[in-house]
Design an enzyme around this catalytic site. Structure first.
Site, PDB file in Angstrom:
ATOM      1  CE  LYS A   1      -1.699   1.612   3.947  1.00 33.31           C
ATOM      2  NZ  LYS A   1      -1.577   3.054   4.207  1.00 33.31           N
ATOM      3  CG  ASN A   2       2.640   2.544   3.544  1.00 39.65           C
ATOM      4  OD1 ASN A   2       1.521   3.048   3.484  1.00 39.65           O
ATOM      5  ND2 ASN A   2       3.143   2.068   4.674  1.00 39.65           N
TER       6      ASN A   2
ATOM      7  NE  ARG B   1       1.214  12.986   7.185  1.00 38.35           N
ATOM      8  CZ  ARG B   1       1.003  14.246   7.520  1.00 38.35           C
ATOM      9  NH1 ARG B   1      -0.200  14.619   7.858  1.00 38.35           N
ATOM     10  NH2 ARG B   1       1.970  15.132   7.524  1.00 38.35           N
TER      11      ARG B   1
ATOM     12  CB  CYS C   1      -3.806   6.753  11.353  1.00 39.09           C
ATOM     13  SG  CYS C   1      -4.471   5.298  10.548  1.00 39.09           S
TER      14      CYS C   1
ATOM     15  NE  ARG D   1       0.870  10.486  10.406  1.00 35.28           N
ATOM     16  CZ  ARG D   1       0.367   9.446   9.740  1.00 35.28           C
ATOM     17  NH1 ARG D   1       1.171   8.570   9.199  1.00 35.28           N
ATOM     18  NH2 ARG D   1      -0.936   9.293   9.618  1.00 35.28           N
ATOM     19  N   PRO D   2       3.483  16.775  10.502  1.00 32.48           N
ATOM     20  CG  PRO D   2       5.203  18.172  11.205  1.00 32.48           C
ATOM     21  CD  PRO D   2       4.543  16.863  11.521  1.00 32.48           C
ATOM     22  CB  VAL D   3       2.287  18.921   5.153  1.00 33.26           C
ATOM     23  CG1 VAL D   3       1.367  17.735   5.314  1.00 33.26           C
ATOM     24  CG2 VAL D   3       1.558  20.229   5.420  1.00 33.26           C
ATOM     25  CG  ASP D   4       6.979  21.537   8.864  1.00 31.33           C
ATOM     26  OD1 ASP D   4       6.512  20.404   9.091  1.00 31.33           O
ATOM     27  OD2 ASP D   4       8.003  21.975   9.415  1.00 31.33           O
ATOM     28  CG  LEU D   5       9.711  18.317   7.407  1.00 28.88           C
ATOM     29  CD1 LEU D   5      10.247  16.963   7.866  1.00 28.88           C
ATOM     30  CD2 LEU D   5      10.746  19.405   7.650  1.00 28.88           C
TER      31      LEU D   5
ATOM     32  CG  ASP E   1       3.677   1.520   9.345  1.00 27.13           C
ATOM     33  OD1 ASP E   1       3.293   2.344  10.195  1.00 27.13           O
ATOM     34  OD2 ASP E   1       3.594   1.727   8.118  1.00 27.13           O
TER      35      ASP E   1
ATOM     36  CB  ILE F   1       8.517   6.883  14.086  1.00 26.93           C
ATOM     37  CG1 ILE F   1       9.715   5.932  13.875  1.00 26.93           C
ATOM     38  CG2 ILE F   1       8.133   7.572  12.783  1.00 26.93           C
ATOM     39  CD1 ILE F   1      10.976   6.594  13.403  1.00 26.93           C
TER      40      ILE F   1
ATOM     41  NE  ARG G   1      -6.597   4.430   6.098  1.00 26.35           N
ATOM     42  CZ  ARG G   1      -5.535   4.788   6.806  1.00 26.35           C
ATOM     43  NH1 ARG G   1      -5.496   4.566   8.112  1.00 26.35           N
ATOM     44  NH2 ARG G   1      -4.506   5.371   6.233  1.00 26.35           N
TER      45      ARG G   1
END
Length: 430
Positions: free
Chosen positions: A22-23, A99, A123, A128-132, A317, A339, A409
């Site tokens: 999936k990932n 996400r 989830c 888990r910020p998207v700033d990066l 995971d 993590i 999922r």
């Protein structure tokens, strides 16, 4: 809402076929946005997250065609063609469900010069910020603004509609950020260097797919990627890498039931840390080229300590699944999560089944016991959900796992695969 009912105490014996990851599949699907030609993906898993991504791409104007049913050789085959994109906005109603939807940002920006993407959901396992992701796009010449919950991105006017290669230095490892940067850089002018890049097998899979589409990438498998941008990419046929997390989950299912299961269609080289850890507990692991056999019948599984780390370390995971196994081990273990800061939500549910677990900050002390007890439990996220299923397989009596939409999922036909190996498991449909 569907539930899963398990009557535990039955060792698993048999063979389980592993599907595509999936990932890996999700970023590969968004890579179709980088070309007007068709990208054909084989070994595609049939999961709720894949459907969500397909719906997101379709509303952008991507044509998707599913070619027949899954086969043992190729899995599902999906053709994606983004020749006629009609919409550059990724809406909240779709992005909030998953996400990974933010992965349309890099491809849309690189090929079309602008896009509008809702801030993502997914989830609830920590910040888990998207700033990066956004800083990476800015390093390539994008202007970013946030407005009403949306990311508005466009290429600077001075760059004449094309991103410009640059140096992206990630202050911390980010899988999604690396994927977005790779895809954007593939169509940028000049050379892009990605420093402190994630090294997960799914990153390697994306890079190899992009190369099949005509991209120029070096340093694959290391933490420093170099991308020489090209004018355009073309279509390709590409097989999704086998799912290392699904593989590890079923390996633990065999171990926790003290069974004997062969996993087929796998890539042992992508999950060295998990297999090494299982061996250290006393489980016999027999690796083939595309198979792994887990022999735990008669094994006295020992408690050992584990710390999650970015690849090639032990994956976050797999933390919840391993904790379920340690709850049945001989002796104590300490599991440390580095993590995500909120990834012990399965602990209260495991303790309902008799597990002896004490959480201290980012670490959990697990004192194993001979047998867990079945109980009604509630799933909180994808991997926590499957840890409760694993505990139920080993427990005495009946376990009912509620809110299993999380499972759908990330695990295809979970109950069917387990039942075929002797598990007493069924889905209860309300």
């Amino acid at each position: 809402m569907d539930r899963i009912r398990i009557v535990g105490g039955h060792p698993l014996r048999g063979t389980i076929a592993i599907g595509g990851a999936k990932n890996a599949a999700l970023p590969l699907m968004t890579a179709a946005l980088l070309t007007e030609e068709t990208l054909r993906l084989t070994n595609l898993p049939h999961l709720a997250d894949i459907v969500t991504m397909a719906n997101l791409l379709a509303q952008h104007g991507v044509e998707l065609h599913l070619n027949g049913e899954a086969t043992a050789a190729t899995g599902r085959v999906l053709d994606l063609n983004a020749a006629n994109i009609t919409n550059l906005t990724a809406p909240y109603d779709l992005v909030r469900k998953m996400r990974a939807s933010v992965l349309v940002l890099g491809p849309l920006l690189a090929r079309y010069g602008s896009c509008r993407v809702s801030l993502p959901g997914g989830c609830a396992i920590g910040t888990r910020p998207v700033d990066l992701h956004l800083k990476a796009m800015e390093a390539l010449g994008a202007e970013i603004t946030l407005d009403e919950g949306y990311i508005n991105a466009k290429i600077k006017d001075s760059l004449n509609g094309r991103l410009k290669g640059g140096t992206i230095i990630f202050p911390m490892v980010t899988v999604g950020g690396t994927e977005n940067a790779l895809m954007a850089a593939a169509l940028a002018d000049g050379v892009t260097t990605i420093v402190n890049a994630a090294q997960e097998p799914e990153i390697t899979d994306l890079a190899q797919c992009l190369i099949a589409m005509g991209a120029q990438i070096t340093g694959i498998g290391t933490n420093c990627l170099k991308v020489t941008g090209v004018e355009r990419l073309h279509g390709a046929d590409y097989a999704v890498v086998p799912d290392r997390i699904e593989t590890g989950t079923y390996a633990i299912a065999a171990a926790i039931t003290r069974g004997d299961v062969e996993l087929t269609g796998v890539r042992p080289d992508t999950m060295t840390a998990v297999l090494k850890t299982l061996t250290e507990t006393g489980v016999e692991v027999i690796e083939g080229e595309t198979t792994i056999r887990i022999k735990a019948d008669g094994a006295e599984i020992r408690g050992i300590d584990v710390m999650t780390e970015p690849h090639p370390g032990f994956p976050t995971d797999m933390q919840a699944q391993f904790m379920a196994l340690m709850a049945t081990a001989n002796g104590a273990s300490m599991i440390t999560e580095t993590i995500f800061e909120n990834r012990f939500m399965h602990v209260p549910e495991l303790t309902r089944m008799g597990a002896r677990i004490n959480v201290h900050g980012s670490s959990a002390i697990v004192r194993g016991m001979p047998r867990l007890s079945g109980a009604p439990v509630m799933a909180t996220d994808l991997r926590a959900s499957v840890s409760l299923v694993l505990a139920g397989l080993a427990a005495h009596g009946e376990t009912i796992v509620n809110r299993i939409y999380h499972l759908d999922r990330g695990y295809e036909r979970l109950e069917d695969k387990l039942a075929a190996c002797g598990a007493h498991i069924e889905r209860l449909r309300d």
